[in-house]
Scaffold this motif. Sequence first.
Motif, PDB file in Angstrom:
ATOM      1  N   ARG A   3      27.132  18.653  54.900  1.00 56.24           N
ATOM      2  CA  ARG A   3      28.421  18.046  55.223  1.00 56.24           C
ATOM      3  C   ARG A   3      28.470  16.659  54.584  1.00 56.24           C
ATOM      4  O   ARG A   3      27.573  15.852  54.740  1.00 56.24           O
ATOM      5  N   HIS A   4      29.569  16.385  53.831  1.00 54.16           N
ATOM      6  CA  HIS A   4      29.638  15.104  53.128  1.00 54.16           C
ATOM      7  C   HIS A   4      31.091  14.701  52.898  1.00 54.16           C
ATOM      8  O   HIS A   4      32.010  15.519  52.961  1.00 54.16           O
ATOM      9  N   SER A   5      31.253  13.412  52.634  1.00 54.21           N
ATOM     10  CA  SER A   5      32.532  12.851  52.215  1.00 54.21           C
ATOM     11  C   SER A   5      32.354  12.273  50.819  1.00 54.21           C
ATOM     12  O   SER A   5      31.235  12.199  50.307  1.00 54.21           O
ATOM     13  N   ALA A   6      33.458  11.866  50.192  1.00 51.17           N
ATOM     14  CA  ALA A   6      33.390  11.358  48.823  1.00 51.17           C
ATOM     15  C   ALA A   6      34.194  10.071  48.682  1.00 51.17           C
ATOM     16  O   ALA A   6      35.230   9.889  49.329  1.00 51.17           O
ATOM     17  N   LEU A   7      33.679   9.210  47.818  1.00 48.49           N
ATOM     18  CA  LEU A   7      34.312   7.923  47.533  1.00 48.49           C
ATOM     19  C   LEU A   7      34.418   7.774  46.018  1.00 48.49           C
ATOM     20  O   LEU A   7      33.411   7.874  45.315  1.00 48.49           O
ATOM     21  N   ALA A  44      33.892  18.265  49.755  1.00 52.26           N
ATOM     22  CA  ALA A  44      33.929  17.024  50.533  1.00 52.26           C
ATOM     23  C   ALA A  44      34.981  17.107  51.634  1.00 52.26           C
ATOM     24  O   ALA A  44      36.113  17.562  51.397  1.00 52.26           O
ATOM     25  N   GLU A  45      34.606  16.688  52.846  1.00 56.63           N
ATOM     26  CA  GLU A  45      35.547  16.713  53.965  1.00 56.63           C
ATOM     27  C   GLU A  45      36.672  15.712  53.783  1.00 56.63           C
ATOM     28  O   GLU A  45      37.801  15.953  54.201  1.00 56.63           O
ATOM     29  N   ARG A  46      36.343  14.565  53.190  1.00 59.41           N
ATOM     30  CA  ARG A  46      37.324  13.513  52.948  1.00 59.41           C
ATOM     31  C   ARG A  46      37.076  12.928  51.572  1.00 59.41           C
ATOM     32  O   ARG A  46      35.928  12.819  51.132  1.00 59.41           O
ATOM     33  N   LEU A  47      38.129  12.520  50.901  1.00 59.77           N
ATOM     34  CA  LEU A  47      38.020  11.804  49.637  1.00 59.77           C
ATOM     35  C   LEU A  47      38.841  10.532  49.736  1.00 59.77           C
ATOM     36  O   LEU A  47      40.055  10.588  49.953  1.00 59.77           O
ATOM     37  N   VAL A  48      38.186   9.406  49.572  1.00 61.98           N
ATOM     38  CA  VAL A  48      38.859   8.110  49.523  1.00 61.98           C
ATOM     39  C   VAL A  48      38.763   7.585  48.097  1.00 61.98           C
ATOM     40  O   VAL A  48      37.685   7.587  47.495  1.00 61.98           O
ATOM     41  N   VAL A  49      39.892   7.153  47.558  1.00 59.12           N
ATOM     42  CA  VAL A  49      39.944   6.568  46.218  1.00 59.12           C
ATOM     43  C   VAL A  49      40.322   5.103  46.364  1.00 59.12           C
ATOM     44  O   VAL A  49      41.368   4.778  46.934  1.00 59.12           O
ATOM     45  N   VAL A  50      39.466   4.228  45.859  1.00 55.59           N
ATOM     46  CA  VAL A  50      39.725   2.791  45.935  1.00 55.59           C
ATOM     47  C   VAL A  50      40.407   2.342  44.650  1.00 55.59           C
ATOM     48  O   VAL A  50      39.881   2.536  43.549  1.00 55.59           O
ATOM     49  N   SER A  67      43.722  13.383  49.103  1.00 52.27           N
ATOM     50  CA  SER A  67      42.913  12.163  49.045  1.00 52.27           C
ATOM     51  C   SER A  67      43.645  11.027  49.729  1.00 52.27           C
ATOM     52  O   SER A  67      44.861  11.075  49.927  1.00 52.27           O
ATOM     53  N   VAL A  68      42.873  10.004  50.084  1.00 51.10           N
ATOM     54  CA  VAL A  68      43.426   8.799  50.687  1.00 51.10           C
ATOM     55  C   VAL A  68      43.221   7.649  49.706  1.00 51.10           C
ATOM     56  O   VAL A  68      42.091   7.393  49.276  1.00 51.10           O
TER      57      VAL A  68
END
Length: 198
Positions: A3-7, A44-50, A67-68
Amino acid sequence: MNRHSALLLAAGGSTRLGRPKQLLTTHGVPLVRHIAELLLETGAERLVVVTGGAATETGQALAGLDSVLVQNDDWKTGMGSSLQCGYRALGTDPGLLLIAGTDQPCLTCEHLNTLVRQGESHTDVVTAYGEEGRGIPVLLSPTTQLRLADLRGDTGLRRLWKNGASTPAFLHAPELGFDIDTPEQLEAAIRAGWIDRD
């Protein structure tokens, strides 16, 4: 798979290149969208893009993706602030954290999946470009993620393993040592067929 998220770090101003590298295209797709899609393909459970420089155009390139987007108002201070900004946006319990940038045209989903798989037996996994080089993409354990708040300026992720605080495992991928920071590197990527010529 773990289980992982992504940035995805897409906040740079690309001053040496002279144009936003995240908006370069590969086979007609903006590079930032291409890499965001690779991260999502890993499950990925969540993807955040900065975002930072070229935030409006970057957001348009990512339209419709799950994505967020988070604007880092301090993006000019360096990668440290973007890492902190993105990590805060992930919220609580992101699981393992997969981090990538937008200037590696050779990056594949297999590279990213290998990092996640190695997370089953190692605390952290970083990409090795050669005998000495290391960097993103990287997979961080929850414990190491807590140390992101210690990063300052443009020191990046290498400080996390400084002074032997922990020892990451390595994914050997020298091809990922090629990134796009200068016009000369961009031209080489175009000649290699990794980036479209305008």
